[in-house]
Design an enzyme around this catalytic site. Structure first.
Site, PDB file in Angstrom:
ATOM      1  N   LYS A 120       8.233  -0.941   3.187  1.00 61.48           N
ATOM      2  CA  LYS A 120       7.780   0.244   4.133  1.00 61.48           C
ATOM      3  C   LYS A 120       8.213   0.554   5.452  1.00 61.48           C
ATOM      4  O   LYS A 120       8.312   1.876   5.583  1.00 61.48           O
ATOM      5  CB  LYS A 120       6.231  -0.416   4.647  1.00 61.48           C
ATOM      6  CG  LYS A 120       5.369   0.275   5.454  1.00 61.48           C
ATOM      7  CD  LYS A 120       4.092  -0.292   5.447  1.00 61.48           C
ATOM      8  CE  LYS A 120       3.917  -1.376   6.605  1.00 61.48           C
ATOM      9  NZ  LYS A 120       2.411  -1.557   6.717  1.00 61.48           N
ATOM     10  N   ARG A 174       0.730  -1.154   0.066  1.00 62.32           N
ATOM     11  CA  ARG A 174      -0.030  -0.116   0.280  1.00 62.32           C
ATOM     12  C   ARG A 174       0.819   1.139   0.121  1.00 62.32           C
ATOM     13  O   ARG A 174       0.347   2.373  -0.387  1.00 62.32           O
ATOM     14  CB  ARG A 174      -1.081  -0.043   1.193  1.00 62.32           C
ATOM     15  CG  ARG A 174      -2.062  -0.825   0.953  1.00 62.32           C
ATOM     16  CD  ARG A 174      -2.724  -1.337   2.413  1.00 62.32           C
ATOM     17  NE  ARG A 174      -2.115  -2.118   3.390  1.00 62.32           N
ATOM     18  CZ  ARG A 174      -2.494  -2.619   4.519  1.00 62.32           C
ATOM     19  NH1 ARG A 174      -3.377  -2.178   4.914  1.00 62.32           N
ATOM     20  NH2 ARG A 174      -1.601  -3.300   5.226  1.00 62.32           N
ATOM     21  N   ARG A 209      25.712  23.668   6.995  1.00 63.79           N
ATOM     22  CA  ARG A 209      25.859  22.322   6.472  1.00 63.79           C
ATOM     23  C   ARG A 209      26.799  21.527   7.460  1.00 63.79           C
ATOM     24  O   ARG A 209      27.190  22.032   8.307  1.00 63.79           O
ATOM     25  CB  ARG A 209      26.472  22.213   5.009  1.00 63.79           C
ATOM     26  CG  ARG A 209      25.517  22.803   4.019  1.00 63.79           C
ATOM     27  CD  ARG A 209      25.720  23.215   2.580  1.00 63.79           C
ATOM     28  NE  ARG A 209      26.721  21.871   2.196  1.00 63.79           N
ATOM     29  CZ  ARG A 209      27.442  21.604   1.350  1.00 63.79           C
ATOM     30  NH1 ARG A 209      27.687  22.725   0.771  1.00 63.79           N
ATOM     31  NH2 ARG A 209      28.115  20.585   0.966  1.00 63.79           N
TER      32      ARG A 209
HETATM   33  C1  UD1 Z   1      -2.288  -5.837  11.100  1.00 63.04           C
HETATM   34  C2  UD1 Z   1      -3.280  -6.783  11.836  1.00 63.04           C
HETATM   35  C3  UD1 Z   1      -4.665  -6.048  12.077  1.00 63.04           C
HETATM   36  C4  UD1 Z   1      -4.357  -4.900  12.956  1.00 63.04           C
HETATM   37  C5  UD1 Z   1      -3.127  -3.885  12.210  1.00 63.04           C
HETATM   38  C6  UD1 Z   1      -2.782  -2.865  13.197  1.00 63.04           C
HETATM   39  C7  UD1 Z   1      -2.649  -8.995  10.993  1.00 63.04           C
HETATM   40  C8  UD1 Z   1      -3.166 -10.093  10.093  1.00 63.04           C
HETATM   41  N1  UD1 Z   1      -3.443  -8.049  10.727  1.00 63.04           N
HETATM   42  O1  UD1 Z   1      -2.622  -5.505   9.840  1.00 63.04           O
HETATM   43  O2  UD1 Z   1      -5.413  -7.041  12.766  1.00 63.04           O
HETATM   44  O3  UD1 Z   1      -5.501  -4.094  12.991  1.00 63.04           O
HETATM   45  O4  UD1 Z   1      -2.035  -4.567  11.811  1.00 63.04           O
HETATM   46  O5  UD1 Z   1      -2.037  -2.079  12.830  1.00 63.04           O
HETATM   47  O6  UD1 Z   1      -1.676  -9.217  11.526  1.00 63.04           O
HETATM   48  N2  UD1 Z   1       4.537  -8.391   8.299  1.00 63.04           N
HETATM   49  C9  UD1 Z   1       5.595  -9.411   8.073  1.00 63.04           C
HETATM   50  N3  UD1 Z   1       5.426 -10.645   7.519  1.00 63.04           N
HETATM   51  C10 UD1 Z   1       4.237 -10.640   6.640  1.00 63.04           C
HETATM   52  C11 UD1 Z   1       3.362  -9.645   6.640  1.00 63.04           C
HETATM   53  C12 UD1 Z   1       3.513  -8.823   7.582  1.00 63.04           C
HETATM   54  O7  UD1 Z   1       6.736  -9.400   9.188  1.00 63.04           O
HETATM   55  O8  UD1 Z   1       4.252 -11.640   5.930  1.00 63.04           O
HETATM   56  C13 UD1 Z   1       4.572  -7.065   9.037  1.00 63.04           C
HETATM   57  C14 UD1 Z   1       4.651  -6.021   8.058  1.00 63.04           C
HETATM   58  O9  UD1 Z   1       5.870  -5.845   8.063  1.00 63.04           O
HETATM   59  C15 UD1 Z   1       4.260  -5.032   9.171  1.00 63.04           C
HETATM   60  C16 UD1 Z   1       3.356  -5.825  10.384  1.00 63.04           C
HETATM   61  O10 UD1 Z   1       3.781  -7.203   9.935  1.00 63.04           O
HETATM   62  O11 UD1 Z   1       5.270  -4.263   9.905  1.00 63.04           O
HETATM   63  C17 UD1 Z   1       1.855  -5.831   9.979  1.00 63.04           C
HETATM   64  O12 UD1 Z   1       1.653  -5.752   8.689  1.00 63.04           O
HETATM   65  P1  UD1 Z   1       0.670  -5.044   7.729  1.00 63.04           P
HETATM   66  O13 UD1 Z   1       0.465  -5.631   6.457  1.00 63.04           O
HETATM   67  O14 UD1 Z   1       0.846  -3.852   8.103  1.00 63.04           O
HETATM   68  O15 UD1 Z   1      -0.834  -5.440   8.426  1.00 63.04           O
HETATM   69  P2  UD1 Z   1      -2.084  -4.928   8.501  1.00 63.04           P
HETATM   70  O16 UD1 Z   1      -3.053  -4.993   7.331  1.00 63.04           O
HETATM   71  O17 UD1 Z   1      -1.734  -3.509   8.853  1.00 63.04           O
HETATM   72 CA    CA Z   2      -0.397  -2.174   9.194  1.00 62.10          CA
END
Ligand code: UD1
Ligand code: CA
Length: 429
Positions: free
Chosen positions: A22, A15, A305
Site C-alpha cells: 500500500k 484493501r 522528454r
Molecule cells: C488505523 C487505526 C484506526 C485509525 C486509522 C486512521 C489501528 C488498530 N487502527 O486503522 O484506529 O482510525 O488507522 O487512519 O491502529 N501497519 C503495520 N503493521 C501491521 C499493521 C499495520 O505497520 O501489522 C501499518 C500499515 O502499513 C499502515 C498503518 O500501520 O501504514 C495503519 O494500518 P491500517 O491497516 O491502514 O489501519 P487502519 O485500519 O486504517
Molecule cells: Ca489506514
C-alpha cells in the site's frame, strides 16, 4: 529536534487489492511513504520505518531517496497489527511520534503540533461524516477518552460515533517500554492494536486535527481523493507565487516540479519528474518530463522528454524533444528531435526527424546557428550541421554539412501526362 519518529508501513494493505504494498502507491509522482518520511525528517534525526511485506522493495526504493532511515522488520508472525509494529522500535529520545504510513498529506508543521503536549499518550482525532473504517473515539460524559474501538470490533451503537482516531500518536518512550508488553490480541482481527495503549494510559490528551490533512489511504478510491488533495495543494502554492493556470483541475504537477517567474500553464498540461519551468508558456495538453524550459513557449500537444534544456525557443504542436539542448530555436510542427543540440536562430521545418537510433546505439545531431532546415528533412546521426546552412525540403542528410552550404539530395521530379487514365482506365466517357 529531540523527538524520535516511527512510521508504520508493515501492513499488507489488503484493501488496495494490489500486488504492490500500500505505502508504495504513488501520489503526485512519489510513493506515499516517501512523502511522510520526507516530512518526518524535517522534525527528527531519528526516523524509524517499520516494514514487513515486500520489505526489500520498500528499503531499496526509500534508500534511493534517503540515507539514514532505521528500517525495522516487524515480527509479523507473532505480533501482527499496529501495536506489534512499534514493539521493536528503540527510540533515541524521550518522546516517540508514531505515524501511519498511509497518510500522505501530513506535513512537518502538522507533526510539530503534537510536540508541545505533555502526557503519556497524545492522540489525534477528527469528526467526520463518513467514519466507516476508522477507529471510533469513545469518550465519557466529561469528554475524557475511554478507548478507541476499531470498525470490526465496534457495536452498532459505537459505529454511530463520528469522532475518529486520526492515527498519529505521541508517546513517552518510558510509557511504551512499560505498556507495550501488556497489549493483547483479543479482538476481531487477532491483532495487537496501538490504539489499546490509550486504555492503558493514565493520562491521554487528544489533539483535534483536520480530516483532509490526516486522511488515511486504504483503497484505490482513497488514493484518488488524496491525489486530488495533493494536486490542489501543489497548484495553489504555485498560483500564489504568480503562475497562471487555465482550468487547474485538468493540470497535473508532480511534487518535485519547479515553476518560476511569470509562467502560464494551459489546460491538460502534465509536468513530471522535476520539470523546471522558468518564465514560459506551456500550452494545452503538453507533457514536460525532467527538463528545463526557460523563456519559451511549448505546445499545444508537445512532448518534452527527459534531460532536455530548452531556452528562448518556440516548440509547436506534435513536436517530441528528447535529451536535447535547444537555444533560440523554432520547431513549429510535427518533429522528433532526439539527442540533438541546436543553436540560436535555427528553424526546424515541419516533419524534421533526427534519426538518432540505428537499432544498436544512439547518436547525436549537432545543428549550428541560423540553419534553415526544410520540411521533411531526415538528419541521420551522428551528423553535424554548421552555421548558416540551408537544408532543402525532403533531404536525407547523411554527412556533415559545412558552414554556409546548401544540402539537397532530391531525385528529379517526373510528370507523366495522363498516367491516371492509363492506369485506372477511363470511366464514364
Ligand atoms: C488505523 C487505526 C484506526 C485509525 C486509522 C486512521 C489501528 C488498530 N487502527 O486503522 O484506529 O482510525 O488507522 O487512519 O491502529 N501497519 C503495520 N503493521 C501491521 C499493521 C499495520 O505497520 O501489522 C501499518 C500499515 O502499513 C499502515 C498503518 O500501520 O501504514 C495503519 O494500518 P491500517 O491497516 O491502514 O489501519 P487502519 O485500519 O486504517
Ligand atoms: Ca489506514
Amino acid at each position: 529536534m529531540n523527538i524520535s519518529v516511527a512510521i508504520m508501513a508493515a501492513g499488507l494493505g489488503t484493501r488496495m487489492k494490489s500486488t504492490l504494498p500500500k505505502v508504495m502507491h504513488s501520489i503526485s509522482g512519489f510513493e506515499m511513504l516517501y512523502h511522510i518520511i520526507k516530512e518526518a525528517k524535517l522534525i527528527s534525526d531519528d526516523v524509524h520505518v517499520i516494514i514487513f511485506h515486500q520489505a526489500e522493495l520498500i528499503q531499496e526504493k526509500m534508500n534511493a531517496y534517503f540515507d539514514d532511515i532505521n528500517f525495522i522488520i516487524q515480527d509479523h508472525a507473532n505480533f501482527p497489527g499496529t501495536g506489534g509494529a512499534i514493539m521493536d522500535v528503540k527510540p533515541k529520545y524521550e518522546n516517540l511520534l508514531v505515524l501511519n504510513g498511509d497518510m500522505p498529506m501530513l506535513q512537518a508543521k502538522d507533526m510539530q503540533n503534537f510536540m508541545y503536549l505533555n502526557a503519556d499518550v497524545v492522540m489525534s482525532a477528527f469528526t467526520c461524516k463518513e467514519p466507516f473504517g476508522y477507529g471510533r473515539v469513545i469518550m465519557d460524559s466529561n469528554h475524557t477518552v475511554q478507548k478507541i474501538v476499531e470498525e470490526k470490533d465496534a457495536t452498532d451503537e459505537e459505529k454511530k460515533v463520528t469522532s475518529v482516531n486520526a492515527g498519529v500518536y505521541l508517546f513517552k518512550t518510558q510509557f511504551l517500554k512499560d505498556n507495550l508488553p501488556k497489549l493483547t490480541n483479543n479482538n476481531a482481527q487477532k491483532e495487537y492494536y496501538i490504539t489499546d495503549l490509550v486504555t492503558l494510559a493514565k493520562e491521554v490528551k487528544a489533539v483535534n486535527v483536520d480530516e483532509e490533512t490526516f486522511m488515511g489511504v486504504n483503497s484505490k478510491y482513497h488514493l484518488s481523493i488524496a491525489e486530488t488533495l495533493m494536486q490542489n495543494r501543489i497548484k495553489k502554492e504555485f498560483m500564489e507565487k504568480g503562475v497562471l493556470m487555465r482550468l487547474p483541475q485538468t493540470i497535473y504537477i508532480e511534487a518535485d516540479v519547479r515553476i518560476e517567474g511569470e509562467s502560464t500553464l494551459e489546460s491538460g498540461v502534465s509536468l513530471l519528474r522535476g520539470a523546471h519551468i522558468i518564465n514560459s508558456v506551456i500550452k494545452t495538453n503538453t507533457v514536460v518530463e525532467k527538463s528545463i524550459i526557460k523563456n519559451s513557449t511549448i505546445g499545444p500537444m508537445a512532448r518534452i522528454r527527459p534531460d532536455s534544456n530548452i531556452e528562448n525557443s518556440h516548440i509547436g504542436n506534435f513536436v517530441e524533444v528528447k535529451k536535447s539542448t535547444l537555444f533560440g530555436v523554432k520547431a513549429g510542427h510535427l518533429s522528433y528531435l532526439g539527442d540533438a543540440s541546436i543553436d540560436e536562430g535555427t528553424n526546424i521545418g515541419c516533419g524534421t526527424i533526427t534519426c538518432n537510433y540505428d537499432g544498436k546505439g544512439k547518436y547525436k545531431t549537432i545543428i549550428g546557428k541560423n540553419v534553415f532546415v526544410g520540411s521533411d528533412t531526415q538528419l541521420v546521426a551522428p551528423v553535424t550541421i554548421s552555421d548558416d546552412v540551408i537544408i532543402a525540403s525532403g533531404t536525407t542528410v547523411t554527412r556533415d554539412v559545412p558552414k554556409g552550404a546548401l544540402a539537397i539530395n532530391r531525385a528529379p521530379l517526373k510528370i507523366l501526362d495522363n498516367f491516371f487514365y492509363k492506369f485506372f482506365g477511363k470511366n464514364n466517357d
